[in-house]
Design an enzyme around this catalytic site. Structure first.
Site, PDB file in Angstrom:
ATOM      1  N   HIS A 128     -24.690   6.927  27.600  1.00  0.00           N
ATOM      2  CA  HIS A 128     -23.773   6.605  28.698  1.00  0.00           C
ATOM      3  C   HIS A 128     -22.745   5.608  28.138  1.00  0.00           C
ATOM      4  CE1 HIS A 128     -22.615   4.616  32.513  1.00  0.00           C
ATOM      5  NE2 HIS A 128     -23.129   5.664  33.145  1.00  0.00           N
ATOM      6  N   ASP A 205     -31.589   1.432  26.900  1.00  0.00           N
ATOM      7  CA  ASP A 205     -30.919   1.628  28.182  1.00  0.00           C
ATOM      8  C   ASP A 205     -31.900   2.409  29.052  1.00  0.00           C
ATOM      9  OD1 ASP A 205     -29.600   2.687  30.331  1.00  0.00           O
ATOM     10  OD2 ASP A 205     -27.894   3.458  29.192  1.00  0.00           O
ATOM     11  N   GLN A 208     -32.193   5.355  33.440  1.00  0.00           N
ATOM     12  CA  GLN A 208     -32.766   6.596  33.978  1.00  0.00           C
ATOM     13  C   GLN A 208     -34.238   6.743  33.598  1.00  0.00           C
ATOM     14  OE1 GLN A 208     -31.026   8.533  35.938  1.00  0.00           O
ATOM     15  NE2 GLN A 208     -28.931   7.893  35.518  1.00  0.00           N
ATOM     16  N   LYS A 231     -30.960   2.397  41.012  1.00  0.00           N
ATOM     17  CA  LYS A 231     -31.524   3.713  40.701  1.00  0.00           C
ATOM     18  C   LYS A 231     -33.032   3.765  40.952  1.00  0.00           C
ATOM     19  CE  LYS A 231     -28.114   4.623  37.140  1.00  0.00           C
ATOM     20  NZ  LYS A 231     -26.944   5.247  37.723  1.00  0.00           N
ATOM     21  N   CYS A 369     -19.826   9.704  32.715  1.00  0.00           N
ATOM     22  CA  CYS A 369     -19.709   8.536  31.832  1.00  0.00           C
ATOM     23  C   CYS A 369     -20.360   8.816  30.476  1.00  0.00           C
ATOM     24  CB  CYS A 369     -20.324   7.279  32.457  1.00  0.00           C
ATOM     25  SG  CYS A 369     -19.519   6.785  33.964  1.00  0.00           S
TER      26      CYS A 369
END
Ligand code: PMP
Length: 411
Positions: A128, A205, A208, A231, A369
């Site tokens: 991302h 990261d 997700q 999220k 993104c």
């Protein structure tokens, strides 16, 4: 019926989410954009409301009752986060405003202090922009080099490719736990071992990742893990940076201001201990407490149960959409989770999203993104349906019939 039947009470879970009762253009809302931002259960909404109605003040500052109450709730939320990802110490949890800020913190603090022109950073093609641009800004300041691990046609990112690119020059290996476009789950533990063998630190990261599977940062061995509240069914405006205590202790502050100091004179200022050193200014108080409520909510259902349910739903959706001629999936890695990105021969991704929105179906279309990844798959954009714990097979069926209608329109 495709797949096995799982005892998971989706109906009562849906009941917890007030927004799912809203109609869109007179139709049932089919919310398939949880990877963009997830909806909030009433338990989270109530927790935030309670802060403002009954327990609000600034944290750590006043010596009065309200401030004590708010500070206690805020620190309770930190403890919940620490337990959620199995951090060894609560001080290893820094509250930020999102995944993006968490990664920028590492780049600006650890990165500026430790990297120079001879050093290298390893990223992947699946990142991302939030996990690309902070490193480019760092590169532009310190003159280091960025190497990028490729993605194969299925969206798999191979361990051998990490092995090929990580060397003694590598200081940081930064990559996503789960790709927001491909749904690929990356081999975090294995890559971390390789990175550590070369003396590099690992930044994950987890935007997700943490929502779709139980995460144990100690077991993974990572040095930093970033994620956001919005999220994981929590509020927006709150994020987390997990960092190993020994690393955070020797890193300089990222921002200066109130709350992050020990003593201040015009000649010299000394820093507060962790985690305050990295939390300058008034933090997102109600949002942090709301995140704590979201973690409670997920824990009460059971992280493994959620993961199992979502895998089953993704399997069902994959089979259902495979039946649509001219629909091409982007990302078919084994063991993938949570998202289905695709293009259709008959229509542009934006047109697909706009047309199915008429049916109450909310999906994302665009570059997500992740422009380098779009370039890798030679597409300008894609449509993405992403799933959360409140989605059902009925949602998938409505998505599939809506996509069939798109084909009819463009026939
Ligand atoms: N990384 C990934 C993989 C994401 O999907 C997102 C959100 N789209 C981000 C980073 C940015 O997260 P945040 O909104 O918490 O800053």
């Amino acid at each position: 019926m495709i797949g096995k039947t799982i005892p998971f009470d989706a109906a009562s879970i849906r009941n917890d989410f007030p927004i799912l009762k809203e109609e869109v253009r007179g139709k049932r809302l089919v919310y398939l954009d949880s990877a963009g931002s997830a909806q909030k259960p009433k338990q989270v909404i109530d927790a935030v409301k309670h802060v403002y109605e009954a327990e609000y003040s600034n944290v750590h500052r006043g010596l009065h009752y309200m401030s004590e109450q708010t500070s206690a709730r805020y620190e309770e939320a930190r403890l919940k986060v620490a337990r959620f990802i199995n951090a060894e110490f609560e001080q290893e949890i820094i509250f930020t405003k999102g995944t993006t800020e968490s990664i920028n913190l590492v780049a600006n603090s650890f990165g500026i202090k430790n990297l120079g022109p001879e050093d290298e950073i390893v990223l992947t093609w699946a990142e991302h922009h939030s996990n690309i641009i902070p490193w480019q800004l760092l590169r532009d300041q310190v003159g280091c080099k960025i190497n990028v691990v490729p993605v194969d046609d299925d969206g798999v990112i191979r361990l051998e490719e990490f092995e090929r690119l990580i060397s003694k020059k590598t200081k940081i290996v930064a990559f996503c736990h789960v790709s927001n476009v491909l749904g690929t789950v990356l081999p975090v533990k294995e890559v971390t071992k390789i990175a550590h063998a070369h003396g590099a630190v690992v930044v994950i990261d987890g935007a997700q990742g943490v929502v779709h599977m139980p995460v144990d940062v100690q077991d993974l061995g990572v040095d930093f893990y970033a994620f956001g509240g919005h999220k994981v069914y929590g509020p927006s405006g709150i994020g987390v940076l997990y960092g190993k205590r020994d690393l955070l202790n020797v890193m300089p502050p990222y921002q200066g201001g109130g709350g992050m100091i020990n003593t201040v004179t015009f000649d010299k200022t000394t820093w507060a201990d962790l985690p305050d050193k990295f939390e300058a200014g008034t933090p997102p108080i109600a949002q942090a407490i709301g995140l704590g409520a979201a973690i409670d909510y997920m824990n009460n259902i059971g992280l493994n149960k959620i993961a199992e349910y979502e895998v089953d739903l993704l399997e069902y959706a994959t089979q259902r959409l495979s039946g649509i001629e001219g629909l091409n999936f982007i990302g078919t890695a084994p063991g993938k989770v949570s998202v289905l990105s695709f293009t259709m021969d008959c229509a542009h991704p934006h047109d697909i999203a706009t047309i199915i929105d008429q049916n109450g179906v909310a999906v994302r279309a665009g570059h997500h993104c992740a422009q380098p990844l779009m370039e890798r798959f030679d597409i300008p954009s894609a449509t993405r349906a992403s799933f959360g714990l409140y989605n059902t097979r009925e949602d998938v069926d409505i998505l599939a019939t809506s996509l069939e209608k798109v084909k009819e329109i463009f026939k």
